[in-house]
Design a protein around this motif. Structure first.
Motif, PDB file in Angstrom:
ATOM      1  N   MET A   1       0.837  -1.191   0.000  1.00 58.52           N
ATOM      2  CA  MET A   1       0.000   0.000   0.000  1.00 58.52           C
ATOM      3  C   MET A   1       0.876   1.248   0.000  1.00 58.52           C
ATOM      4  O   MET A   1       1.857   1.320   0.722  1.00 58.52           O
ATOM      5  CB  MET A   1      -0.887   0.007   1.247  1.00 58.52           C
ATOM      6  N   THR A   2       0.520   2.198  -0.805  1.00 58.76           N
ATOM      7  CA  THR A   2       1.247   3.459  -0.803  1.00 58.76           C
ATOM      8  C   THR A   2       0.468   4.472   0.018  1.00 58.76           C
ATOM      9  O   THR A   2      -0.754   4.427   0.098  1.00 58.76           O
ATOM     10  CB  THR A   2       1.457   3.986  -2.231  1.00 58.76           C
ATOM     11  N   TYR A   3       1.182   5.380   0.630  1.00 57.11           N
ATOM     12  CA  TYR A   3       0.567   6.405   1.456  1.00 57.11           C
ATOM     13  C   TYR A   3       1.460   7.633   1.408  1.00 57.11           C
ATOM     14  O   TYR A   3       2.622   7.556   0.991  1.00 57.11           O
ATOM     15  CB  TYR A   3       0.407   5.914   2.903  1.00 57.11           C
ATOM     16  N   LYS A   4       0.919   8.754   1.837  1.00 53.71           N
ATOM     17  CA  LYS A   4       1.735   9.957   1.950  1.00 53.71           C
ATOM     18  C   LYS A   4       1.206  10.808   3.093  1.00 53.71           C
ATOM     19  O   LYS A   4       0.065  10.652   3.529  1.00 53.71           O
ATOM     20  CB  LYS A   4       1.769  10.741   0.636  1.00 53.71           C
ATOM     21  N   PHE A   5       2.063  11.709   3.560  1.00 54.75           N
ATOM     22  CA  PHE A   5       1.685  12.625   4.628  1.00 54.75           C
ATOM     23  C   PHE A   5       1.181  13.936   4.035  1.00 54.75           C
ATOM     24  O   PHE A   5       1.694  14.390   3.021  1.00 54.75           O
ATOM     25  CB  PHE A   5       2.884  12.912   5.530  1.00 54.75           C
ATOM     26  N   VAL A   6       0.193  14.528   4.685  1.00 50.26           N
ATOM     27  CA  VAL A   6      -0.313  15.836   4.287  1.00 50.26           C
ATOM     28  C   VAL A   6      -0.382  16.721   5.531  1.00 50.26           C
ATOM     29  O   VAL A   6      -0.559  16.219   6.641  1.00 50.26           O
ATOM     30  CB  VAL A   6      -1.710  15.747   3.617  1.00 50.26           C
ATOM     31  N   ASP A   7      -0.235  18.029   5.319  1.00 51.25           N
ATOM     32  CA  ASP A   7      -0.296  18.941   6.468  1.00 51.25           C
ATOM     33  C   ASP A   7      -1.586  19.749   6.528  1.00 51.25           C
ATOM     34  O   ASP A   7      -1.742  20.593   7.407  1.00 51.25           O
ATOM     35  CB  ASP A   7       0.935  19.850   6.519  1.00 51.25           C
ATOM     36  N   THR A   8      -2.478  19.500   5.595  1.00 52.15           N
ATOM     37  CA  THR A   8      -3.829  20.061   5.652  1.00 52.15           C
ATOM     38  C   THR A   8      -4.787  18.980   5.168  1.00 52.15           C
ATOM     39  O   THR A   8      -4.408  18.114   4.375  1.00 52.15           O
ATOM     40  CB  THR A   8      -3.992  21.308   4.757  1.00 52.15           C
ATOM     41  N   LEU A   9      -6.009  19.044   5.642  1.00 49.11           N
ATOM     42  CA  LEU A   9      -7.012  18.059   5.256  1.00 49.11           C
ATOM     43  C   LEU A   9      -8.060  18.692   4.355  1.00 49.11           C
ATOM     44  O   LEU A   9      -8.453  19.836   4.563  1.00 49.11           O
ATOM     45  CB  LEU A   9      -7.706  17.475   6.505  1.00 49.11           C
ATOM     46  N   THR A  10      -8.507  17.926   3.369  1.00 48.55           N
ATOM     47  CA  THR A  10      -9.604  18.375   2.512  1.00 48.55           C
ATOM     48  C   THR A  10     -10.902  18.258   3.305  1.00 48.55           C
ATOM     49  O   THR A  10     -10.955  17.618   4.361  1.00 48.55           O
ATOM     50  CB  THR A  10      -9.709  17.494   1.250  1.00 48.55           C
ATOM     51  N   GLU A  11     -11.945  18.851   2.767  1.00 47.40           N
ATOM     52  CA  GLU A  11     -13.268  18.753   3.389  1.00 47.40           C
ATOM     53  C   GLU A  11     -13.659  17.290   3.618  1.00 47.40           C
ATOM     54  O   GLU A  11     -14.113  16.903   4.687  1.00 47.40           O
ATOM     55  CB  GLU A  11     -14.288  19.431   2.462  1.00 47.40           C
ATOM     56  N   LYS A  12     -13.451  16.476   2.612  1.00 46.64           N
ATOM     57  CA  LYS A  12     -13.784  15.046   2.702  1.00 46.64           C
ATOM     58  C   LYS A  12     -12.952  14.359   3.789  1.00 46.64           C
ATOM     59  O   LYS A  12     -13.459  13.544   4.562  1.00 46.64           O
ATOM     60  CB  LYS A  12     -13.538  14.387   1.343  1.00 46.64           C
ATOM     61  N   GLN A  13     -11.664  14.704   3.869  1.00 46.23           N
ATOM     62  CA  GLN A  13     -10.790  14.102   4.874  1.00 46.23           C
ATOM     63  C   GLN A  13     -11.158  14.550   6.291  1.00 46.23           C
ATOM     64  O   GLN A  13     -11.025  13.778   7.238  1.00 46.23           O
ATOM     65  CB  GLN A  13      -9.325  14.414   4.567  1.00 46.23           C
ATOM     66  N   ILE A  14     -11.652  15.778   6.437  1.00 45.56           N
ATOM     67  CA  ILE A  14     -12.122  16.236   7.752  1.00 45.56           C
ATOM     68  C   ILE A  14     -13.317  15.391   8.187  1.00 45.56           C
ATOM     69  O   ILE A  14     -13.398  14.955   9.342  1.00 45.56           O
ATOM     70  CB  ILE A  14     -12.466  17.742   7.746  1.00 45.56           C
ATOM     71  N   HIS A  15     -14.223  15.120   7.270  1.00 44.12           N
ATOM     72  CA  HIS A  15     -15.360  14.246   7.591  1.00 44.12           C
ATOM     73  C   HIS A  15     -14.862  12.847   7.964  1.00 44.12           C
ATOM     74  O   HIS A  15     -15.396  12.221   8.885  1.00 44.12           O
ATOM     75  CB  HIS A  15     -16.343  14.172   6.422  1.00 44.12           C
ATOM     76  N   GLN A  16     -13.846  12.351   7.271  1.00 41.53           N
ATOM     77  CA  GLN A  16     -13.278  11.038   7.591  1.00 41.53           C
ATOM     78  C   GLN A  16     -12.622  11.046   8.977  1.00 41.53           C
ATOM     79  O   GLN A  16     -12.720  10.071   9.720  1.00 41.53           O
ATOM     80  CB  GLN A  16     -12.276  10.617   6.509  1.00 41.53           C
TER      81      GLN A  16
END
Length: 142
Positions: A1-16
């Motif tokens: 599985m590939t993954y990456k780090f983000v320093d801000t969340l999208t609207e959808k990711q905030i709901h997640q």
């Protein structure tokens, strides 16, 4: 599985993230508006997303960037646990360039999680210090 780090969340990711919180005993009362406000006022946000942009892990840090930092809400989606992703998240935090010079990093955890965090040098040896709380009743009684 590939993954990456983000320093801000999208609207959808905030709901997640809210969904992740609502599955844990320690955060199940968190609501979308409160989480949005929390994210806005966290000094460092670190999300772990898969190649479909789905949030699979998260943590946040409050810090003055010099003397103190506190890690909060280290969480991995239950579907992805026991694959070393929590360790990848912790590695990313303790080696975060903005935390490089911070004198002391703290976190709260359940007793059964202590061996996990000890791998990064976290200890319960804090001399004669005691943790004290003052609860705001509107959050406690929800």
């Amino acid at each position: 599985m590939t993954y990456k780090f983000v320093d801000t969340l999208t609207e959808k990711q905030i709901h997640q993230l809210v969904e992740l919180y609502q599955k844990e005993f320690w955060s199940q009362r968190r609501t979308y508006p409160d989480v949005v406000k929390m994210l806005k006022h966290s000094d460092i946000v670190l999300g772990l997303i898969d190649n479909h942009e789905q949030l699979i892990g998260f943590t946040r840090i409050l810090t003055d960037f010099v003397y103190r930092a506190t890690i909060y809400d280290v969480i991995i989606n239950s579907t992805y646990r026991n694959q070393g992703l929590g360790a990848k998240l912790m590695d990313a935090i303790v080696h975060h360039p903005k935390l490089h010079q911070v004198e002391q990093i703290a976190l709260y955890c359940l007793p059964e999680m202590m061996p996990f965090y000890q791998r990064w040098g976290f200890t319960t040896e804090v001399a004669n210090l005691n943790l004290m709380y003052r609860y705001h009743h509107s959050h406690q009684d929800k």
